[in-house]
Design a protein around this motif. Structure first.
Motif, mmCIF file in Angstrom:
data_model
loop_
_atom_site.group_PDB
_atom_site.id
_atom_site.type_symbol
_atom_site.label_atom_id
_atom_site.label_comp_id
_atom_site.label_asym_id
_atom_site.label_seq_id
_atom_site.Cartn_x
_atom_site.Cartn_y
_atom_site.Cartn_z
ATOM 1 N N UNK A 77 4.273 13.404 71.507
ATOM 2 C CA UNK A 77 4.686 12.283 72.265
ATOM 3 C C UNK A 77 4.794 12.223 73.763
ATOM 4 N N UNK A 78 4.722 13.294 74.851
ATOM 5 C CA UNK A 78 4.585 13.199 75.913
ATOM 6 C C UNK A 78 2.699 12.990 76.703
ATOM 7 N N UNK A 79 1.524 12.037 75.961
ATOM 8 C CA UNK A 79 0.591 12.424 75.477
ATOM 9 C C UNK A 79 -0.393 11.661 74.903
ATOM 10 N N UNK A 80 -1.361 10.665 76.212
ATOM 11 C CA UNK A 80 -1.865 9.800 75.155
ATOM 12 C C UNK A 80 -3.042 10.373 74.346
ATOM 13 N N UNK A 81 -4.038 9.317 73.599
ATOM 14 C CA UNK A 81 -4.907 10.499 73.212
ATOM 15 C C UNK A 81 -6.299 8.806 72.397
ATOM 16 N N UNK A 82 -7.254 8.801 73.297
ATOM 17 C CA UNK A 82 -8.137 7.754 72.947
ATOM 18 C C UNK A 82 -8.705 7.311 71.084
ATOM 19 N N UNK A 96 -13.636 -0.423 64.845
ATOM 20 C CA UNK A 96 -12.961 -2.089 65.227
ATOM 21 C C UNK A 96 -12.047 -2.398 66.689
ATOM 22 N N UNK A 97 -11.687 -1.101 66.722
ATOM 23 C CA UNK A 97 -10.721 -1.398 67.996
ATOM 24 C C UNK A 97 -10.880 -0.433 68.877
ATOM 25 N N UNK A 98 -10.980 -0.304 69.765
ATOM 26 C CA UNK A 98 -10.006 1.031 70.781
ATOM 27 C C UNK A 98 -8.799 1.460 71.039
ATOM 28 N N UNK A 99 -8.472 2.153 71.056
ATOM 29 C CA UNK A 99 -6.331 1.913 71.183
ATOM 30 C C UNK A 99 -6.246 3.186 71.641
ATOM 31 N N UNK A 100 -4.818 3.237 72.237
ATOM 32 C CA UNK A 100 -4.261 4.047 72.274
ATOM 33 C C UNK A 100 -3.004 4.650 71.946
ATOM 34 N N UNK A 101 -3.257 6.040 70.909
ATOM 35 C CA UNK A 101 -1.935 5.998 70.800
ATOM 36 C C UNK A 101 -1.316 7.844 71.266
ATOM 37 N N UNK A 102 -0.029 7.803 70.699
ATOM 38 C CA UNK A 102 0.803 9.529 71.432
ATOM 39 C C UNK A 102 0.467 10.357 70.685
ATOM 40 N N UNK A 103 -0.138 11.722 71.000
ATOM 41 C CA UNK A 103 -1.090 12.160 70.109
ATOM 42 C C UNK A 103 -1.522 13.613 71.424
#
Length: 212
Positions: free
Chosen positions: A122-127, A112-119
């Motif tokens: 906590x120090x990194x972001x993933x699509x 549904x949507x492209x997101x950014x989460x901390x994964x």
């Protein structure tokens, strides 16, 4: 001279590498479709390439036509009911059927949507990609609103991790799902299309405003 040769070599790779991968994928699909020839007796199997692809298409169309009428639907319902009583087959068939319905239904959207989460920490972001509404029972058990997301691996996005993330920890990306997938598959090398990002940004900003 070395710099010129290196430039030529890279230019050649940029042409041949995508072409080779495309041909390998096509060959893989054709080989799978050709396995439908095993349904025919050995004496009746034609000895020329591509016939298995044609036979597979005919089988799919014929099965679809049969399932579209009343008798076919009743027979399919009976067969699925029988498969539902076999423990292992029930799990595999049921999961694949739901996946196929999600991918090929005209009213459904796999992501549904492209997101950014901390994964993964906590120090990194993933699509990630929102896949579906999180069951209310799960949200009630943790006492907060959750978003069901899929974090794909790169460069193969067909594998990954299913995560339930608190909604306040999710950032809706200002890019379409297709552009985010392209970014994942290309190892981050291919930049998103600026025009598509501009057209999509208003909707993403509204979603982030609601989140905030």
């Amino acid at each position: 001279m070395n710099r010129l040769l290196r430039r030529w070599f890279i230019a050649g790779l940029l042409i041949w590498l995508p072409l080779a991968v495309t041909l390998l994928v096509i060959r893989f699909v054709v080989n799978i479709l050709d396995t439908s020839l095993l349904l025919l007796p050995a004496a009746l199997r034609p000895d020329f390439p591509g016939f298995g692809v044609l036979l597979s298409i005919v089988l799919v169309l014929g099965t679809g036509a049969l399932a579209a009428n009343y008798i076919g639907r009743r027979g399919l319902s009976w067969a699925e009911s029988a498969l539902g009583h076999i423990p292992l087959v029930r799990s595999v068939y049921g999961g694949m059927k739901k996946l196929a319905e999600t991918l090929f239904s005209g009213n459904a959207v796999a992501f549904r949507h492209a997101l950014l989460i901390r994964y993964p920490h906590a120090g990194t972001w993933s699509i990630a990609f929102q896949t579906a509404d999180t069951p209310k029972q799960l949200q009630d058990q943790v006492g907060q609103e959750l978003v069901t997301v899929f974090v794909p691996t790169t460069p193969n996005p067909t594998s990954g991790f299913l995560l339930l993330v608190p909604k306040q920890d999710v950032i809706w990306l200002e890019m379409p799902v297709e552009e985010a997938l392209r970014l994942v598959i290309s190892l981050g090398v291919v930049a998103p299309d600026v025009e598509k990002l501009t057209a999509y940004s208003a909707q993403a900003r509204a979603a982030n405003a609601v989140r905030g």
